[in-house]
Each structure stands twice: as structure tokens, then as C-alpha cells.
Design an enzyme around this catalytic site. Structure first.
Site, PDB file in Angstrom:
ATOM      1  N   ASN A 123       0.864  -1.186   0.000  1.00 31.51           N
ATOM      2  CA  ASN A 123       0.000   0.000   0.000  1.00 31.51           C
ATOM      3  C   ASN A 123       0.893   1.227   0.000  1.00 31.51           C
ATOM      4  O   ASN A 123       1.887   1.277   0.732  1.00 31.51           O
ATOM      5  CB  ASN A 123      -0.910   0.016   1.227  1.00 31.51           C
ATOM      6  CG  ASN A 123      -1.655   1.336   1.380  1.00 31.51           C
ATOM      7  OD1 ASN A 123      -1.134   2.280   1.974  1.00 31.51           O
ATOM      8  ND2 ASN A 123      -2.859   1.408   0.860  1.00 31.51           N
ATOM      9  N   VAL A 126      -5.241  -0.145  -3.091  1.00 32.16           N
ATOM     10  CA  VAL A 126      -5.750   1.144  -2.632  1.00 32.16           C
ATOM     11  C   VAL A 126      -6.824   0.880  -1.600  1.00 32.16           C
ATOM     12  O   VAL A 126      -7.708   0.034  -1.813  1.00 32.16           O
ATOM     13  CB  VAL A 126      -6.331   1.951  -3.812  1.00 32.16           C
ATOM     14  CG1 VAL A 126      -6.940   3.250  -3.323  1.00 32.16           C
ATOM     15  CG2 VAL A 126      -5.255   2.215  -4.861  1.00 32.16           C
ATOM     16  N   GLU A 127      -6.785   1.606  -0.487  1.00 37.27           N
ATOM     17  CA  GLU A 127      -7.721   1.332   0.600  1.00 37.27           C
ATOM     18  C   GLU A 127      -9.183   1.474   0.197  1.00 37.27           C
ATOM     19  O   GLU A 127     -10.059   0.879   0.816  1.00 37.27           O
ATOM     20  CB  GLU A 127      -7.427   2.230   1.805  1.00 37.27           C
ATOM     21  CG  GLU A 127      -7.372   3.711   1.527  1.00 37.27           C
ATOM     22  CD  GLU A 127      -5.948   4.215   1.320  1.00 37.27           C
ATOM     23  OE1 GLU A 127      -5.664   5.341   1.756  1.00 37.27           O
ATOM     24  OE2 GLU A 127      -5.134   3.508   0.701  1.00 37.27           O
ATOM     25  N   HIS A 128      -9.453   2.237  -0.859  1.00 35.18           N
ATOM     26  CA  HIS A 128     -10.841   2.408  -1.284  1.00 35.18           C
ATOM     27  C   HIS A 128     -11.415   1.144  -1.926  1.00 35.18           C
ATOM     28  O   HIS A 128     -12.622   1.058  -2.127  1.00 35.18           O
ATOM     29  CB  HIS A 128     -10.956   3.564  -2.274  1.00 35.18           C
ATOM     30  CG  HIS A 128     -10.306   4.829  -1.800  1.00 35.18           C
ATOM     31  ND1 HIS A 128     -10.254   5.196  -0.476  1.00 35.18           N
ATOM     32  CD2 HIS A 128      -9.672   5.815  -2.484  1.00 35.18           C
ATOM     33  CE1 HIS A 128      -9.622   6.351  -0.371  1.00 35.18           C
ATOM     34  NE2 HIS A 128      -9.260   6.741  -1.567  1.00 35.18           N
ATOM     35  N   GLY A 129     -10.544   0.170  -2.307  1.00 31.79           N
ATOM     36  CA  GLY A 129     -11.075  -1.086  -2.818  1.00 31.79           C
ATOM     37  C   GLY A 129     -10.388  -1.687  -4.021  1.00 31.79           C
ATOM     38  O   GLY A 129     -10.756  -2.770  -4.460  1.00 31.79           O
TER      39      GLY A 129
END
Length: 523
Positions: free
Chosen positions: A298, A324-327
Site C-alpha cells: 500500500n 488502494v484502501e478504497h477497494g
């Protein structure tokens, strides 16, 4: 079949939003963000003085998508994962005109899932020892914020935090296409983010779900596999009056099949011109050296993004999995776009699922920014200056990741440097020191990281430090610098100094590629 269609956003707002409601704003950046609904709500308040005393929830305050709530009397409480570029909202919070909490972005998305199951809270280790911990600030962002939303508890002899669920009364969501039954497709949204769980949380609380869409079609014309939010969760549908303004994929892109993952972007389009060999690229190069083949990686916003470009330039990006932390899982950073926009990725999941993976230790390494670092290795990235910034997914990411690489210059503000003949030259020293004796608040707790067996490295353009039980240890310095004048004198404290102190890899300060991939394949 009940008619769920409303001709305008204002009509839906007038029917379903009342004083004292808790409003959950789905989405992140532009994706799933129903900005037109928020503008309609602001218009109603300015005309009528209602609704009043709202609580506004947002996993990650959307780009200029929350300033419309910064009115006295309209909003009494704001709970966000990040304040983003909403300057009016930041000033509103800083002035104490509403209560405000800054919760970790991932936990906010998971709390919607908890709310959707009728649960009262969430027990987790995420946030222990940070500003979110009630033994510190309890995530409160000003003196007007008094209620406790986070509790410190012990369970079976271990420390945890208990996060209270704040169930929404109304959900604002942006979708792509709706049918007459209220089924919603997110087919042209770059991320699904938290959209489905925001809807489920509102319905579990007997609330209302309003969805802003681009297209409205007949019942039965949407393929079932393209429906992310079923009609049983939707109360109102509004078609946008301005697709260009309210349904862009990103601020710079109206629509792209590359960003949707429907088409692969040619390598020739991704390979941008090599970044100049400045302090940012020096940091990116040294940070990239911490990445190994096959790692789940990440990369955070700001300075660490240069490491992503370096990994691509060095050919390493094809041998790791960026997320990416959003998905988004896989792929590489999209050229010319903002943070967290990828192309050529492998999969898309919702935000709660992605953060589950992070919380469970699925990441091998993360590269993040560090605005301020203390002698024992604690880091602050969320609060400096007068206006709140926000933590985003930072606390979620560092909780269980195996290796953390913090990236940033040693000093800042008017810092000027260049590379000459393989050596770093400080032309003008920065006015602000970033390695300081004390932090206003803690975003990363070094003690908990060590307890979890995490390896932590702090990379600057002129020095590299490692986290130890005794504090941060200076292990490397840039060629051409005076250790005392250029490093130690530019810190508010004296770090530990390694007996094996050495110069940073000479390849970092040469213009040609470093050969990272060749080295990794050989070892």
C-alpha cells in the site's frame, strides 16, 4: 409497484430529511458521492432555516463535497475519516461551531456494516495508543466535542477500543443507473466504496435512502449481476440535472474505461517521463528499496506516491501487488490522476472488505508520509496548523502491516536542494523541523508497532532511521553532507546513531535507473 422517482433532488430532500437527522454521505473522492443532494439540502436550509441540528457522517469527506454543511444551526456534529479540501468545513470545525470527530476511515466503513446488522458498536485494536484512544483525545477535534464515541476496554486480558455505532437516518448515495424498482448499478463508479453498507445501515435504522443517478431505466432491464444496491434498500431516486458537474469519475476525467478496469492501458501510456532527481525522487528511490518481490503493498498520499513511480520505472511494479484502501487490488497509478486512482488492476472490492484485509495483516509493507516524528518514533500526520486535516486510512493501515516505511524530508518550508556529481547539496535549509521533541497528537504509536513485531523505517532525503526499543536509530546518511550540520543540528533531539552508520546507496543519487529489479531477481 411504489414510485420511487423524484423529479428533482430538492423534492426528495423536502420529503425525507428533517431536523435532527443523522445523514450518511456515501463514497470517496468523486465515486458514489451524491453531491447534488447535498447542494439541494444546503439550498433548502438557506431558504427555510431547516433542517437544523444535523449530524453528518462521511468515511472520507468527498472532494469539495461537505462545505455545504458548514452553516451555523444546520450542522451540530460532523464525524469524518478525513476533511479533504473542504476549507469551509475545516474552518467551521476549527472555530468550534460544531462537534467533530475524526475516526479512522476504514473503521467508519466497517461501522456502517455493524449498523446494518443492528449492532451497537465495534470491538477492535485499531487506534490503540493514538489520538483516537480515549486515554488521549478520543478522536475529538475541538473543545465543542464532549460526547465519548470511543471507549477503552479490556477483554480476556487484552486491550481493545469499543467504537460506538452512530446509525444514520438518511443516506445520500450516487449510483450510475437505476431501474423503476430502485435497483442501483454502480457500473460507472470507479470505487464501490461504502455505498451498499451506507444504504443497509440506514434501512436497519428504519431510515431513508436517496440515490442520485445518471440514468433511469425500465424495471427488468438491468442485468442482476450489475446491481450493487438492490431496490429493497432504496426509497428515492433522482436523476441528475448536470452529468458533467455531478457524475465525473475524477476531477480530471469525466469517463474512462481504463479507470473502470474494462480496458487495459497500454504500457506506453503509463510510462511517463522519469521524475527529476530531486529530494522527492531520492526519498522515493530509497523507500522503493524496502519493497520485495511478491509483496502486497500500500502506498499513501503525497511523498510516498513518488515511490510508486520509481517502482514502475524500475520494472518492480509488475512483480508486486499494489492496493488502494478504497477497494482496488493490483494495477499501477494512473498517469495524470490524483492519489489512489489505478489502471490495469486485478479486482475491485468494497471498502469494508479491503480494510478487513488490512486489519488482519494482509499487507506486507506500506509507504506513508510523516509530517512529524518524535524521539521514540511516534508520528503525527493528521493535526498541524490551525485547521484539521484528518487521518484517512492511515491508522487502519499501520495497525497490522508487517513493515512501515515513513517518507518525508528532514525539514520543510522553503527547503531547497539539488544533486550534483552524485552528492546531495543543501542550497537552503527548511525553516520547519519535522523531527521534534513532542507531538500535538499521535497518529502512529511506535510502542504498539514494536509490540506487534512491526519493522519501521523512516526515510528522508538525507538520512534513514530505524525504530528500536530505545528510540529511532540513524543508520544511513546521504553522500556529500556533514553529519552534524546537515542532520543532527536540523533535529530537535539527538537520535541514536548506529555503530554501522553508512552512506545511502550511491545509485540513489545517479540519474540512470538503479537496477532494482535485477537485484531482486538475483537474490
Amino acid at each position: 409497484m411504489k414510485n420511487k422517482y423524484f423529479a428533482t433532488a430538492r423534492e426528495a430532500i423536502d420529503q425525507f430529511v428533517k431536523d435532527g437527522d443523522v445523514i450518511a454521505l456515501a463514497g470517496v473522492s468523486n465515486s458514489c458521492v451524491a453531491k447534488e443532494l447535498s447542494f439541494a439540502l444546503e439550498e433548502r436550509f438557506l431558504e427555510t432555516g431547516s433542517p437544523r441540528d444535523l449530524t453528518v457522517l462521511s468515511m472520507s469527506a468527498p472532494l469539495d463535497g461537505m462545505d455545504m454543511y458548514a452553516h451555523e444551526g444546520m450542522t451540530s456534529r460532523v464525524i469524518v475519516g478525513h476533511y479533504n479540501n473542504n476549507t469551509k468545513l475545516k474552518e467551521f470545525v476549527a472555530a468550534g461551531k460544531c462537534a467533530s470527530y475524526n475516526l479512522p476511515q476504514g473503521l467508519m466503513s466497517i461501522l456502517y456494516r455493524s449498523a446494518s446488522a443492528g449492532e451497537k458498536g465495534l470491538l477492535t485494536k485499531v487506534g490503540l495508543g493514538t489520538f483516537v484512544d480515549p486515554r488521549q483525545q478520543g478522536a475529538k477535534m475541538n473543545d465543542s466535542t464532549t460526547e465519548e464515541l470511543v471507549e477503552f476496554v479490556t477483554f480476556q486480558g487484552e486491550e481493545y477500543l469499543w467504537y460506538h455505532v452512530v446509525p444514520p437516518d438518511v443516506a445520500f448515495i450516487r449510483g450510475s443507473v437505476a431501474d423503476e424498482k430502485g435497483n442501483i448499478s454502480l457500473e460507472d463508479e470507479m470505487y464501490w466504496a461504502d455505498a451498499q453498507y451506507v444504504a443497509r445501515a440506514a434501512k436497519a435504522n428504519h431510515g431513508k435512502v436517496i440515490v442520485q443517478v445518471r440514468d433511469y431505466v425500465k424495471a427488468g432491464s438491468l442485468p442482476a449481476h450489475r446491481v450493487q444496491i438492490p431496490g429493497i434498500l432504496v426509497d428515492a431516486i433522482v436523476t441528475t440535472k448536470d452529468v458533467e458537474q455531478f457524475h465525473r469519475m475524477t476531477p480530471g476525467t469525466a469517463f474512462s474505461k481504463y479507470l473502470l478496469g474494462e480496458e487495459k492501458m497500454p504500457t506506453s501510456m503509463i510510462q511517463s517521463m522519469p521524475k527529476p532527481l530531486d529530494e522527492r525522487k531520492i526519498i522515493g528511490r530509497r523507500a522503493a528499496m524496502e519493497v520485495g518481490l511478491g509483496m502486497n503493498v500500500n502506498i499513501g498520499f503525497g511523498m510516498p506516491e513518488i515511490a510508486s513511480a520509481v517502482l514502475t520505472e524500475e520494472g518492480v511494479a509488475e512483480h508486486i501487488t499494489l492496493s488502494v484502501e478504497h477497494g482496488i487490488v493490483g494495477g499501477v497509478a494512473a498517469p495524470g490522476e490524483r492519489f489512489a486512482v489505478h489502471v490495469n488492476y486485478d479486482a475491485l472490492v468494497d471498502a469494508p472488505s479491503q480494510f478487513d484485509f488490512y486489519h488482519a495483516g494482509g499487507l506486507d509493507i506500506t509507504l506513508l508520509g510523516n509530517a512529524q516524528t518524535s524521539p521514540n518514533g511516534d508520528v503525527n500526520v493528521h493535526k498541524f496548523g490551525k485547521l484539521p486535516t484528518g487521518v484517512g486510512g492511515f491508522v487502519d493501515i499501520v495497525t497490522a502491516t508487517k513493515k512501515i516505511v515513513f517518507c518525508g524530508t528532514l525539514t520543510t518550508k522553503e527547503l531547497k536542494e539539488h544533486v550534483e556529481a552524485g552528492k546531495l547539496v543543501i542550497d537552503q535549509e527548511g525553516k520547519i523541523r519535522k523531527f521534534v521533541t513532542g507531538l500535538p497528537q499521535i497518529t502512529f504509536n511506535a510502542k504498539y508497532a514494536l509490540k506487534n513485531g512491526c519493522k519501521v523505517v523512516y526515510v528522508t532525503e538525507r538520512a534513514v532511521f530505524e525504530l528500536t526499543e530505545e528510540g529511532i536509530l540513524l543508520t544511513e546518511y546521504a553522500p556529500g553532507l556533514d553529519l552534524q550540520r546537515d542532520i543532527l543540528d536540523q533535529m530537535e533531539f539527538k537520535p541514536l546513531i548506529s555503530h554501522q552508520l553508512k552512506e545511502m546507496d550511491a545509485r540513489i543519487f545517479q540519474p540512470e535507473p538503479m537496477g532494482l529489479l535485477e537485484n531482486l531477481l538475483a537474490n
